[in-house]
Scaffold this active site. Structure first.
Site, PDB file in Angstrom:
ATOM      1  N   ASP A 148       5.566  -3.900   5.951  1.00 34.79           N
ATOM      2  CA  ASP A 148       4.307  -4.178   6.665  1.00 34.79           C
ATOM      3  C   ASP A 148       4.556  -4.951   7.957  1.00 34.79           C
ATOM      4  O   ASP A 148       3.630  -5.504   8.537  1.00 34.79           O
ATOM      5  CB  ASP A 148       3.340  -4.955   5.765  1.00 34.79           C
ATOM      6  CG  ASP A 148       3.924  -6.292   5.299  1.00 34.79           C
ATOM      7  OD1 ASP A 148       5.066  -6.623   5.701  1.00 34.79           O
ATOM      8  OD2 ASP A 148       3.236  -6.996   4.539  1.00 34.79           O
ATOM      9  N   ASN A 149       5.834  -4.982   8.427  1.00 36.49           N
ATOM     10  CA  ASN A 149       6.119  -5.677   9.686  1.00 36.49           C
ATOM     11  C   ASN A 149       7.342  -5.051  10.352  1.00 36.49           C
ATOM     12  O   ASN A 149       8.238  -4.535   9.687  1.00 36.49           O
ATOM     13  CB  ASN A 149       6.341  -7.178   9.449  1.00 36.49           C
ATOM     14  CG  ASN A 149       7.606  -7.455   8.671  1.00 36.49           C
ATOM     15  OD1 ASN A 149       8.681  -7.592   9.247  1.00 36.49           O
ATOM     16  ND2 ASN A 149       7.480  -7.527   7.340  1.00 36.49           N
ATOM     17  N   GLY A 194       0.797  -1.223   0.000  1.00 32.83           N
ATOM     18  CA  GLY A 194       0.000   0.000   0.000  1.00 32.83           C
ATOM     19  C   GLY A 194       0.826   1.267   0.000  1.00 32.83           C
ATOM     20  O   GLY A 194       0.454   2.266  -0.631  1.00 32.83           O
ATOM     21  N   ARG A 232      -5.929  -0.764  -2.025  1.00 28.43           N
ATOM     22  CA  ARG A 232      -4.891   0.194  -1.624  1.00 28.43           C
ATOM     23  C   ARG A 232      -3.590   0.053  -2.421  1.00 28.43           C
ATOM     24  O   ARG A 232      -2.728   0.938  -2.338  1.00 28.43           O
ATOM     25  CB  ARG A 232      -4.582   0.045  -0.129  1.00 28.43           C
ATOM     26  CG  ARG A 232      -4.037  -1.310   0.271  1.00 28.43           C
ATOM     27  CD  ARG A 232      -3.958  -1.480   1.782  1.00 28.43           C
ATOM     28  NE  ARG A 232      -3.373  -2.775   2.147  1.00 28.43           N
ATOM     29  CZ  ARG A 232      -4.046  -3.918   2.163  1.00 28.43           C
ATOM     30  NH1 ARG A 232      -5.341  -3.924   1.854  1.00 28.43           N
ATOM     31  NH2 ARG A 232      -3.457  -5.048   2.500  1.00 28.43           N
ATOM     32  N   LEU A 284      -6.040  -5.053  -3.509  1.00 26.16           N
ATOM     33  CA  LEU A 284      -6.387  -4.128  -4.587  1.00 26.16           C
ATOM     34  C   LEU A 284      -6.967  -2.786  -4.147  1.00 26.16           C
ATOM     35  O   LEU A 284      -6.744  -1.778  -4.836  1.00 26.16           O
ATOM     36  CB  LEU A 284      -7.330  -4.816  -5.582  1.00 26.16           C
ATOM     37  CG  LEU A 284      -6.754  -6.076  -6.248  1.00 26.16           C
ATOM     38  CD1 LEU A 284      -7.725  -6.625  -7.285  1.00 26.16           C
ATOM     39  CD2 LEU A 284      -5.394  -5.799  -6.894  1.00 26.16           C
ATOM     40  N   CYS A 296      16.945   7.183  14.954  1.00 25.89           N
ATOM     41  CA  CYS A 296      16.663   5.991  14.164  1.00 25.89           C
ATOM     42  C   CYS A 296      15.370   5.367  14.684  1.00 25.89           C
ATOM     43  O   CYS A 296      14.752   5.873  15.621  1.00 25.89           O
ATOM     44  CB  CYS A 296      17.819   4.993  14.255  1.00 25.89           C
ATOM     45  SG  CYS A 296      17.945   4.138  15.848  1.00 25.89           S
ATOM     46  N   CYS A 339      15.271   4.593  18.367  1.00 27.11           N
ATOM     47  CA  CYS A 339      15.034   5.745  19.251  1.00 27.11           C
ATOM     48  C   CYS A 339      13.540   5.931  19.480  1.00 27.11           C
ATOM     49  O   CYS A 339      13.111   6.338  20.563  1.00 27.11           O
ATOM     50  CB  CYS A 339      15.619   7.011  18.638  1.00 27.11           C
ATOM     51  SG  CYS A 339      17.408   7.030  18.459  1.00 27.11           S
ATOM     52  N   SER A 371      -7.408  -8.976  -1.769  1.00 27.70           N
ATOM     53  CA  SER A 371      -7.567  -7.995  -0.684  1.00 27.70           C
ATOM     54  C   SER A 371      -6.561  -6.849  -0.785  1.00 27.70           C
ATOM     55  O   SER A 371      -6.716  -5.825  -0.111  1.00 27.70           O
ATOM     56  CB  SER A 371      -7.413  -8.683   0.676  1.00 27.70           C
ATOM     57  OG  SER A 371      -6.113  -9.220   0.822  1.00 27.70           O
ATOM     58  N   CYS A 389      -2.466  -4.641   7.861  1.00 28.26           N
ATOM     59  CA  CYS A 389      -3.648  -3.955   7.321  1.00 28.26           C
ATOM     60  C   CYS A 389      -4.804  -4.939   7.153  1.00 28.26           C
ATOM     61  O   CYS A 389      -5.966  -4.601   7.399  1.00 28.26           O
ATOM     62  CB  CYS A 389      -3.312  -3.301   5.982  1.00 28.26           C
ATOM     63  SG  CYS A 389      -2.171  -1.912   6.100  1.00 28.26           S
TER      64      CYS A 389
END
Length: 376
Positions: free
Chosen positions: A256-257, A167, A199, A197, A298, A301, A195, A315
């Site tokens: 995404d992780n 996304g 975004r 599509l 970074c 932090c 699923s 998501c």
């Protein structure tokens, strides 16, 4: 008609507001002591300039005219089509300049009439590798004085790594390719699912089951042949992170992780390369630039204790408004362009948060964490 005749063509004794290309050509052929001022932008000089002309971009006229232009000589101002030169002429006349006129029709008419030209020493070196078709492709960017030809060439010479083509990665890749970033490396081991599509706008229904990296690379190459797209259909991890990140000007974290995010941040910190970080959650998003080499924090932090996967669902698990990754991805693209070209103020040490339900945006100051990995 000589410049003197031209000056006497008005009751005030001042030259007419505009003159023709043929009058200017005749004056040059006769050796008349006129001075020519080219007010075009630097990228426009690739086609050449009029003989003996000096280059002062329109925006620089107020600050440079006094030093660069002799008020006692007849001055002919020209641009590409005669519009900006007329603006410059009217401005200078309002400031008390009398011996000044604008060349009607501009450089375009001069070129069409096959009148004499000379190369601009100011740009001939830069123009060697410049394809004239780029003037049209990047016209809206080239016309920005803050960016111009120099900034566009910086983009074309830049290398950016995009980690994740989901996304966030889809809009980032799209706009960086469109802007003319010379080399984009995209990394993702995933394939398109239905699923995705709402975004992930680089993909369509017929693409379900196919590699995201391959599909995205094909689209980006068609979008802009100037851009070299390098594909890595694998997950970035501790084994390959340094190799993938080395040599990049900027890394864009569109993961995404958190496991991959920390790997990206750690490797980029070691190499002294800035990371443009973006994240989304339901209706909210955030953007910042991690860059310890320039006294910015970074990722560690911001998150001294890495969140668990259970605390941060994807998501698909938590949900997200489809337009939100597009919005955050655009902000990430903007930060990349600012870093690469040196314009504006990137979000070093600042976190931009976006709430799409209230349309609120906030900027939060971030400080490097004492004792953090990035400070050692």
């Amino acid at each position: 008609m000589s410049p003197r005749d031209h000056r006497n063509s008005t009751e005030s004794g001042a030259p007419s507001e505009e003159c023709s290309i043929h009058q200017v050509s005749d004056w040059l052929a006769a050796g008349e002591p006129i001075q020519l001022v080219d007010v075009r932008e630097e990228y426009e000089l690739v086609e050449g300039i009029l003989p003996g002309a000096i280059h002062i971009p329109l925006a620089s006229i107020p600050g440079s005219a006094q030093e660069e232009i002799d008020p006692e000589r007849l001055t002919v101002v020209y641009c590409q089509h005669g519009i900006r030169s007329l603006q410059a002429t009217r401005y200078l006349r309002s400031q008390g300049w009398e011996k000044i006129t604008s060349m009607s029709g501009g450089f375009a008419d001069w070129l069409e009439a096959s009148l004499s030209l000379e190369s601009s020493s100011e740009t001939e070196n830069r123009a060697e590798d410049w394809d004239a078709t780029r003037n049209e492709r990047y016209l809206s960017q080239l016309r920005l004085p803050e960016l111009g030809l120099v900034g566009q060439q910086k983009l074309l010479q830049s290398r950016v790594l995009i980690v994740g083509v989901g996304g966030l990665g889809c809009p980032v890749a799209t706009y960086l390719a469109a802007a003319g970033v010379g080399e984009l490396t995209i990394v993702d081991d995933d394939s398109v699912s239905l699923s995705n599509l709402p975004r992930q706008v680089l993909f369509k229904t017929a693409d379900i089951g196919s590699s995201k990296v391959s599909l995205a690379a094909s689209t980006l190459r068609e979008m802009n042949p100037d851009v070299k797209v390098i594909e890595h259909g694998e997950r970035l991890d501790e084994k390959n992170a340094t190799e993938l990140i080395s040599g990049m000007n900027v890394v864009v974290d569109t993961c995404d992780n958190f496991e991959t995010r920390f790997t990206v941040s750690d490797a980029a910190t070691k190499l002294g390369i800035p990371v443009v970080h973006g994240a989304v959650h339901k209706f909210e998003g955030l953007v910042t630039v991690f860059d310890p080499a320039n006294d910015a924090p970074c990722l560690r932090c911001l998150h001294p204790i890495p969140p668990s996967n259970e605390d941060c669902g994807s998501c698909a698990e938590v949900g997200v408004l489809g337009v939100l990754p597009g919005l955050v991805g655009l902000y990430q693209s903007l930060e990349v362009l600012k870093i690469l070209t040196g314009i504006g103020a990137p979000l070093h040490g600042e976190l931009l948060t976006i709430d799409t339900l209230s349309s609120d945006q906030r900027r939060i100051k971030l400080q490097p964490l004492e004792g953090c990995y990035c400070r050692k």
